[in-house]
Design a protein around this motif. Structure first.
Motif, short mmCIF file in Angstrom:
data_model
loop_
_atom_site.label_atom_id
_atom_site.label_comp_id
_atom_site.label_asym_id
_atom_site.label_seq_id
_atom_site.Cartn_x
_atom_site.Cartn_y
_atom_site.Cartn_z
N THR A 19 2.28 -10.30 -6.32
CA THR A 19 1.55 -10.10 -5.08
C THR A 19 1.95 -11.16 -4.07
O THR A 19 2.49 -12.22 -4.42
CB THR A 19 0.03 -10.17 -5.31
OG1 THR A 19 -0.29 -11.45 -5.89
CG2 THR A 19 -0.43 -9.05 -6.22
N TYR A 22 0.39 -1.44 -11.71
CA TYR A 22 -0.47 -1.06 -10.59
C TYR A 22 -1.95 -1.05 -10.99
O TYR A 22 -2.80 -1.57 -10.26
CB TYR A 22 -0.04 0.31 -10.07
CG TYR A 22 -0.81 0.78 -8.85
CD1 TYR A 22 -0.51 0.27 -7.59
CD2 TYR A 22 -1.81 1.73 -8.96
CE1 TYR A 22 -1.21 0.68 -6.46
CE2 TYR A 22 -2.52 2.15 -7.84
CZ TYR A 22 -2.22 1.63 -6.60
OH TYR A 22 -2.91 2.05 -5.49
N CYS A 46 0.66 -1.48 -1.33
CA CYS A 46 1.63 -1.68 -2.41
C CYS A 46 2.97 -1.09 -1.98
O CYS A 46 3.02 -0.05 -1.32
CB CYS A 46 1.14 -1.01 -3.69
SG CYS A 46 2.32 -1.05 -5.07
#
Length: 562
Positions: free
Chosen positions: A497, A477, A415
């Motif tokens: 994403t 998240y 991430c």
């Protein structure tokens, strides 16, 4: 109509606040002051009034607002509206700036008097002395009371008391050795002890959360010194808002092995210890280890941990971990805010060193050395959070782009979160948070969160993250973590994403904005028709004015016989 005396289930509470039921669980797990449920009729039930009061202080993230909800609307307002509850009275409202009020008191009663004593020069060992006294006040109330009532020869008394603290925290031995070398006049020591005692409120300490006067004063002084005197060497103090985001994302747990390879004054290690302690009071604290890059950082980090009642293994002296040749121990969690863009970080040519798994970092910039080091000391299933300058996500010089590509291909990068500028007192540049894991054999999506527009500017050079900003980041998240691979839908203009192949198509650029999609605004047909009609009328008017101007020009030209 629901009354304030009613109790509701988790699902009903989520429905009233218009959030998913897991969000209620997250609130309860993340916030110690969240109302506890009572077990009634076979299920957990929450007090409506207690929930409403708690939600009154929680702003709804911008992307979660309804079209008619203005910016700044709280979950409490939505919750009360849906349950037909009255608005809170002034006495019921939760203070929005309790931390700021505490800092104001510390500035007035602690920082300002200390500056009058020492001026604006670097605090140096003076700060170490203050933190040592704060630790003594927290852990040894008997000797502290004797200290406050001692008349004369206070330095001799302090010289006998401080070494006894080493029995509780052996790491303090090196700290006190340096302090004993200084010779402060008894009058100065008496004045300093008086300042600390006057600044301390009369309240019972909370040893579980670490939210004692001594802990708050320690954090405040470290941050003020960072703001007033800049970074020590090339290390940045990690401010509480950034520290809080890291802890909520990484979620350190009791018993885990946690490491900060460049710990500075220990703020991330201390925060990890406190976070794990809050998760389960009955389980032993995590195993905290850190490396300090210089002697003063080593001493301040040791004192910071001691004041919070934590044991941290910093070794017996400062260490440059990037110079280590042996295989370091592995850890479950790595947290790090390393020096940015450091040159001369290696004791040789990095290209000739065999231990860079994703490519040798350039000798003039240590950013990708730190990132690779964080991964190298993770155990299987471990996770790391590393603060980086934003340029690390896009730079392609000296092989850095190739290292980034290799890290994506091997599944190391999980991430990337773009954070706003002015979070750090010592620098105004925006930063990014990299969440990393061990290499994987399977391809997986990378989560990108663009939070660079979040935060509240509190003065010309400083920004803080509000509760709503924290909630927006952590919710995105956590939703991604809970989603099966490839199913996360993202949040428009905030989180999305991308697959490794998509990232490859963008040249392995890791700027979150590159991968975000923005939902088109909803179109109101009636408003659109009205707007078009108004534009048509304006266009007709402009045609009339143009024709009038043409006629006027023609008349003037005829008048002058042209």
């Amino acid at each position: 109509m629901t009354t304030a005396d009613d109790r509701i289930s988790r699902i009903e509470a989520a429905r009233a606040a218009e959030v998913e039921p897991p969000a209620v669980n997250n609130w309860g797990r993340r916030h110690a002051d969240f109302p506890a449920p009572s077990y009634t009729a076979g299920q957990d039930l929450y007090s409506v009034s207690a929930l409403a009061t708690w939600l009154d202080s929680r702003r709804i993230p911008r992307n979660a607002l309804h079209s008619k909800e203005p910016l700044g609307t709280t979950y409490g307002q939505r919750f009360r509206k849906n349950l037909d509850l009255p608005s809170p009275t002034p006495t019921e409202r939760v203070p929005q700036h309790s931390v700021m009020q505490t800092d104001d008191a510390l500035a007035k009663n602690l920082w300002d008097p200390l500056e009058k004593i020492w001026g604006t020069v670097d605090f140096g060992t003076n700060l170490e002395l203050v933190l040592s006294l704060l630790d003594l006040r927290r852990s040894d109330t008997i000797h502290w009371k004797q200290l406050t009532s001692t008349k004369g020869r206070i330095g001799d008394f302090l010289g006998k008391v401080l070494p006894r603290q080493v029995e509780r925290s052996p790491g303090l031995s090196g700290v006190y050795a340096g302090i004993r070398q200084e010779r402060w006049p008894d009058e100065d020591l008496t004045q300093l002890i008086t300042i600390i005692e006057r600044a301390a409120p009369r309240e019972s300490p909370d040893t579980i959360t670490g939210d004692t006067f001594e802990a708050a004063a320690c954090r405040f002084l470290l941050e003020k010194v960072a703001a007033a005197h800049g970074r020590r060497g090339k290390e940045y103090f990690t401010p509480p808002p950034a520290t809080r985001v890291i802890m909520e994302l990484i979620d350190p747990q009791p018993g885990e092995r946690i490491c900060d390879p460049c710990c500075g004054t220990g703020e991330l290690l201390v925060a990890a210890g406190i976070h794990a302690r809050q998760a389960d009071r009955a389980t032993p604290d995590p195993q905290l280890r850190g490396y300090a890059l210089d002697h003063q950082s080593w001493r301040l980090a040791t004192l910071n941990a001691a004041i919070h009642g934590l044991t941290v293994d910093l070794g017996g002296h400062p260490i440059k971990p990037l110079w280590l040749r042996h295989s370091p121990a592995v850890h479950d969690v790595v947290v790090m805010n390393p020096p940015f863009n450091t040159s001369g970080w290696s004791d040789g040519d990095p290209a000739e060193q065999p231990y860079w798994e994703y490519g040798p970092p350039p000798g003039h910039n240590a950013n990708f050395a730190w990132l690779q080091y964080a991964v190298s000391i993770l155990d299987e299933g471990g996770r790391a959070a590393v603060v980086m300058p934003t340029i690390a996500a896009t730079i392609n010089k000296a092989g850095e782009g190739a290292i980034r590509a290799a890290m994506i291909t091997r599944g190391v990068v999980r991430c990337i979160i773009a954070l706003p500028d002015r979070l750090f007192r010592e620098t105004s540049i925006p930063v990014a948070l990299w969440i990393l894991g061990r290499p994987t054999n399977s391809q997986h999506d990378v989560l990108f969160i663009d939070a660079h527009r979040t935060g509240v500017i509190v003065d010309r050079t400083h920004r803080v993250l509000a509760d709503a900003d924290h909630a927006q980041i952590t919710s995105a998240y956590q939703d991604w973590l809970r989603s099966p691979p490839g199913t996360y839908t993202g949040v428009a203009d905030f989180a999305a994403t991308a697959t490794p192949s998509q990232i490859r198509d963008h040249g392995y650029q890791l700027n979150p904005a590159t991968y975000l999609t923005t939902d088109p605004p909803a179109i109101d047909l009636h408003d659109t028709i009205a707007t078009l009609r108004a534009l048509q009328q304006e266009l007709d008017y402009q045609h009339e004015q143009a024709a009038y101007a043409d006629n006027a020009v023609a008349r003037h030209l005829r008048w002058i016989n042209l």
